[in-house]
Design a protein around this motif. Structure first.
Motif, short mmCIF file in Angstrom:
data_model
loop_
_atom_site.label_atom_id
_atom_site.label_comp_id
_atom_site.label_asym_id
_atom_site.label_seq_id
_atom_site.Cartn_x
_atom_site.Cartn_y
_atom_site.Cartn_z
N SER A 111 7.24 3.93 -40.52
CA SER A 111 8.48 3.90 -39.74
C SER A 111 8.90 5.28 -39.24
O SER A 111 9.77 5.39 -38.37
CB SER A 111 9.61 3.30 -40.59
OG SER A 111 10.01 4.21 -41.62
N LEU A 112 8.29 6.34 -39.80
CA LEU A 112 8.70 7.69 -39.43
C LEU A 112 8.30 8.04 -38.00
O LEU A 112 9.04 8.73 -37.29
CB LEU A 112 8.08 8.71 -40.40
CG LEU A 112 8.50 8.59 -41.86
CD1 LEU A 112 7.78 9.62 -42.72
CD2 LEU A 112 10.02 8.73 -42.00
N PHE A 113 7.13 7.57 -37.56
CA PHE A 113 6.69 7.81 -36.18
C PHE A 113 5.51 6.89 -35.90
O PHE A 113 4.58 6.79 -36.71
CB PHE A 113 6.29 9.26 -35.97
CG PHE A 113 6.31 9.70 -34.53
CD1 PHE A 113 7.33 10.50 -34.04
CD2 PHE A 113 5.30 9.31 -33.65
CE1 PHE A 113 7.36 10.91 -32.72
CE2 PHE A 113 5.32 9.70 -32.33
CZ PHE A 113 6.35 10.51 -31.86
N LYS A 114 5.54 6.24 -34.73
CA LYS A 114 4.46 5.36 -34.29
C LYS A 114 4.01 5.77 -32.89
O LYS A 114 4.76 6.40 -32.14
CB LYS A 114 4.92 3.90 -34.26
CG LYS A 114 5.30 3.29 -35.59
CD LYS A 114 5.69 1.83 -35.38
CE LYS A 114 5.94 1.13 -36.72
NZ LYS A 114 7.18 1.63 -37.36
N LEU A 115 2.79 5.38 -32.55
CA LEU A 115 2.30 5.59 -31.19
C LEU A 115 3.25 4.99 -30.17
O LEU A 115 3.54 5.59 -29.12
CB LEU A 115 0.90 4.98 -31.04
CG LEU A 115 0.31 4.95 -29.63
CD1 LEU A 115 0.15 6.36 -29.07
CD2 LEU A 115 -1.05 4.22 -29.64
N THR A 116 3.79 3.82 -30.47
CA THR A 116 4.69 3.14 -29.52
C THR A 116 6.01 3.88 -29.33
O THR A 116 6.72 3.63 -28.35
CB THR A 116 4.96 1.71 -29.99
OG1 THR A 116 5.42 1.73 -31.36
CG2 THR A 116 3.70 0.86 -29.92
N ASP A 117 6.37 4.78 -30.26
CA ASP A 117 7.61 5.56 -30.09
C ASP A 117 7.54 6.48 -28.88
O ASP A 117 8.58 6.89 -28.35
CB ASP A 117 7.88 6.40 -31.34
CG ASP A 117 8.28 5.56 -32.54
OD1 ASP A 117 8.77 4.43 -32.33
OD2 ASP A 117 8.11 6.03 -33.68
N LEU A 118 6.34 6.83 -28.46
CA LEU A 118 6.20 7.76 -27.33
C LEU A 118 6.83 7.21 -26.05
O LEU A 118 7.31 7.97 -25.21
CB LEU A 118 4.73 8.07 -27.09
CG LEU A 118 4.05 8.97 -28.13
CD1 LEU A 118 2.55 9.06 -27.85
CD2 LEU A 118 4.68 10.36 -28.12
N LYS A 119 6.81 5.88 -25.90
CA LYS A 119 7.34 5.29 -24.68
C LYS A 119 8.83 5.59 -24.52
O LYS A 119 9.28 6.04 -23.46
CB LYS A 119 7.09 3.78 -24.67
CG LYS A 119 7.49 3.10 -23.36
CD LYS A 119 7.06 1.65 -23.35
CE LYS A 119 7.38 1.01 -21.99
NZ LYS A 119 6.95 -0.41 -21.95
N SER A 120 9.60 5.35 -25.57
CA SER A 120 11.04 5.61 -25.49
C SER A 120 11.33 7.10 -25.45
O SER A 120 12.27 7.54 -24.77
CB SER A 120 11.76 4.96 -26.68
OG SER A 120 11.28 5.49 -27.90
N LEU A 121 10.52 7.90 -26.14
CA LEU A 121 10.74 9.34 -26.13
C LEU A 121 10.48 9.92 -24.74
O LEU A 121 11.23 10.79 -24.27
CB LEU A 121 9.85 10.02 -27.17
CG LEU A 121 10.25 9.82 -28.63
CD1 LEU A 121 9.17 10.32 -29.56
CD2 LEU A 121 11.58 10.51 -28.92
N CYS A 122 9.43 9.46 -24.09
CA CYS A 122 9.13 9.96 -22.75
C CYS A 122 10.24 9.62 -21.76
O CYS A 122 10.49 10.37 -20.81
CB CYS A 122 7.80 9.40 -22.25
SG CYS A 122 6.35 10.14 -23.04
#
Length: 515
Positions: free
Chosen positions: A79-90
């Motif tokens: 839960s700390l960081f996922k590949l899919t988190d990049l979408k919202s971060l970008c």
């Protein structure tokens, strides 16, 4: 927590394996991370290894691998960081170089595949899938609350800056060549599996990053796979490389690092030492005082200074301490104020006379240091507080900027809050000319630091927050620091007005509360 940690095999018949002292496997399910205090957080992070064992046997000495078979902990790590988190971060505006690096290790060298400007998720995913590139995300604690929570507690625990980077590597690929770092490293495996190889250091406790050629480092002394929920620690200077094996899903891990000791820190401290006598005069010329409740008691202020890295070695601490020690000793010792011999600076080599005099002065400083109880270090304390994370807050953070509760009065009982985010030090008065500097007590705190700029080395000026008091207030401040609670009327100050003004100043900065 299990009663006993047992060494486990690597599952391989050939090749190097971690030593017994390095690798442990939890016999049962470790507790979830415990955020009750900085020490409890660290204890839960390295569970089942005891803190005493860690610092006695591993810290700055050798690697430690903790392999856990715990689905709950693996889920939490994930839960700390996922590949899919990049979408919202970008979508929030991430930039190549500043926030994201795209790279791949090709023939033992790092190949950077960054584009210009903003990073877009579709392009990152394309490079990830088609070019087998690793995506490195810088300082995710700026955006991920749970990493902020972890790293803020670790900064309190270590008393040193704690940064992080996330590495996402596709199957059958490697992002970085063999190298060593200038930081103490804790690896948390978040997604997938990663194959690690560690080698003997060529430079113990290295002060700078360096890439090492394969032919120079020899065979790995430790080799293993990290799975979700596993933790790996190794000291700065440990040569390492990691890859995601073919046929597996992508790997995501976060590198949490502390105790950076690069050379620029000591150089910066040395330069500060050289120009100390003008530094205090020049840096506050455009600094307005604010909230002057009592000129004699307290000055609130904002100071602007350039961003820098906080160092953590004994060498840095010595340089930071010795400047003030020389300054104070020279006031009393006429020998230190005497001029150096003519043309000494023009000599190609040190003269015997000069070396002998310097050795004598160092012994004088050592004798003085042995008998002092004065506060030591100043710039390192200030740099750490200025650049560290603010306290973790699940809400809007109002408690960090707006005083709450009762207004302190003479009959109040008060206690310090956010103690781990405050430093107290004694410095020459920064508002006076060089000829008339008096010592003042300075309190710096990180309650109003900006999480968004943490560990980013911003070129813009960094603002520090704090208070300034006359040296006569030092004992009263130590009373507050060293007591769980204290009555305002018991503070060691001359008048009741001074007592009330002191606690009101601290309360206004959200540093104390009435109990």
């Amino acid at each position: 927590m299990p009663k006993k940690a047992k060494p486990a095999g690597s599952g391989k018949e050939e090749g190097p394996v971690p030593c017994k002292q390095m690798k442990v496997e939890a016999a049962g399910r470790p507790s979830a991370l415990n955020f009750d205090s900085p020490s409890s957080l660290f204890e839960s992070l390295i569970s089942p290894i005891k803190t005493e064992t860690f610092f006695k046997e591993f810290w700055e000495q050798k690697p430690l691998l903790i392999q856990r078979d715990d689905p709950a902990l693996a889920t939490y790590y994930g839960s700390l960081f996922k590949l899919t988190d990049l979408k919202s971060l970008c979508s929030r505006g991430m930039y190549y170089g500043r926030d994201v690096n795209v790279c791949r290790c090709v023939n033992g060298k790092k190949k950077v595949l960054n584009k210009d400007g903003k990073a877009h998720f579709l392009q990152l995913r394309k490079d990830f899938d088609q070019k087998r590139a690793t995506i490195q995300f810088h300082q995710p604690q700026r955006f991920k609350d749970e990493l902020w929570r972890i790293q803020e507690k670790l900064e309190c625990y270590f008393g040193s800056l704690v940064g992080s980077n996330v590495y996402i590597t596709p199957a059958g690929s490697q992002g970085l060549p063999p190298h060593y770092d200038d930081v103490e490293v804790f690896i948390l495996q978040l997604e997938g599996e990663k194959h690690w190889r560690l080698y003997h250091p060529t430079v113990s406790l290295a002060r700078e990053y360096s890439v090492e050629a394969e032919e120079r480092i020899g065979r790995p002394v430790h080799e293993f796979m990290l799975k979700p929920g596993d933790l790996l620690y190794f000291p700065r200077g440990t040569i390492h490389q990691a890859d995601t094996p073919a046929g597996l899903a992508h790997s995501t891990h976060v590198t949490i690092s502390t105790y950076q000791n690069n050379c620029c820190c000591m150089t910066s401290t040395y330069k500060t030492l050289q120009r100390k006598h003008i530094f205090y005069v020049l840096r506050d010329q455009h600094t307005p005082s604010r909230l002057r409740l009592n000129e004699r008691c307290r000055v609130g202020y904002h100071i602007k200074s350039q961003s820098s890295e906080a160092a953590s070695s004994w060498g840095d601490f010595l340089l930071d301490t010795i400047s003030g020690l020389v300054f104070d000793t020279a006031k009393e010792d006429v020998e230190l104020r005497a001029g150096i011999p003519r043309q000494l600076l023009l000599q190609v080599e040190s003269t015997t006379v000069a070396t002998r005099r310097l050795s004598g002065f160092l012994r004088t400083l050592a004798d003085r240091l042995e008998g002092t109880k004065e506060l030591l270090s100043s710039d390192m304390k200030k740099d750490f507080i200025m650049h560290r994370l603010p306290p973790y807050s699940a809400g809007d953070g109002a408690e960090l900027s707006t005083p709450g509760g009762k207004l302190p009065r003479l009959d109040s009982v008060v206690r310090l809050q956010f103690k781990d985010h405050i430093v107290l030090t004694v410095l020459p008065d920064q508002d006076q000319s060089d000829e008339a500097q008096e010592k003042m007590v300075y309190i710096y705190h990180s309650l109003k630091n900006r999480r968004e700029t943490h560990m980013m080395g911003n070129e813009e000026e960094t603002e520090s927050h704090g208070l300034r008091f006359p040296l006569s207030h030092l004992d009263a401040l130590k009373q507050i620091w060293n007591s769980s609670t204290i009555s305002v009327k018991d503070l060691k100050l001359t008048t009741d007005d001074e007592r009330e003004s002191l606690v009101l100043s601290l309360w206004t900065e959200c540093l104390i509360q009435v109990v």
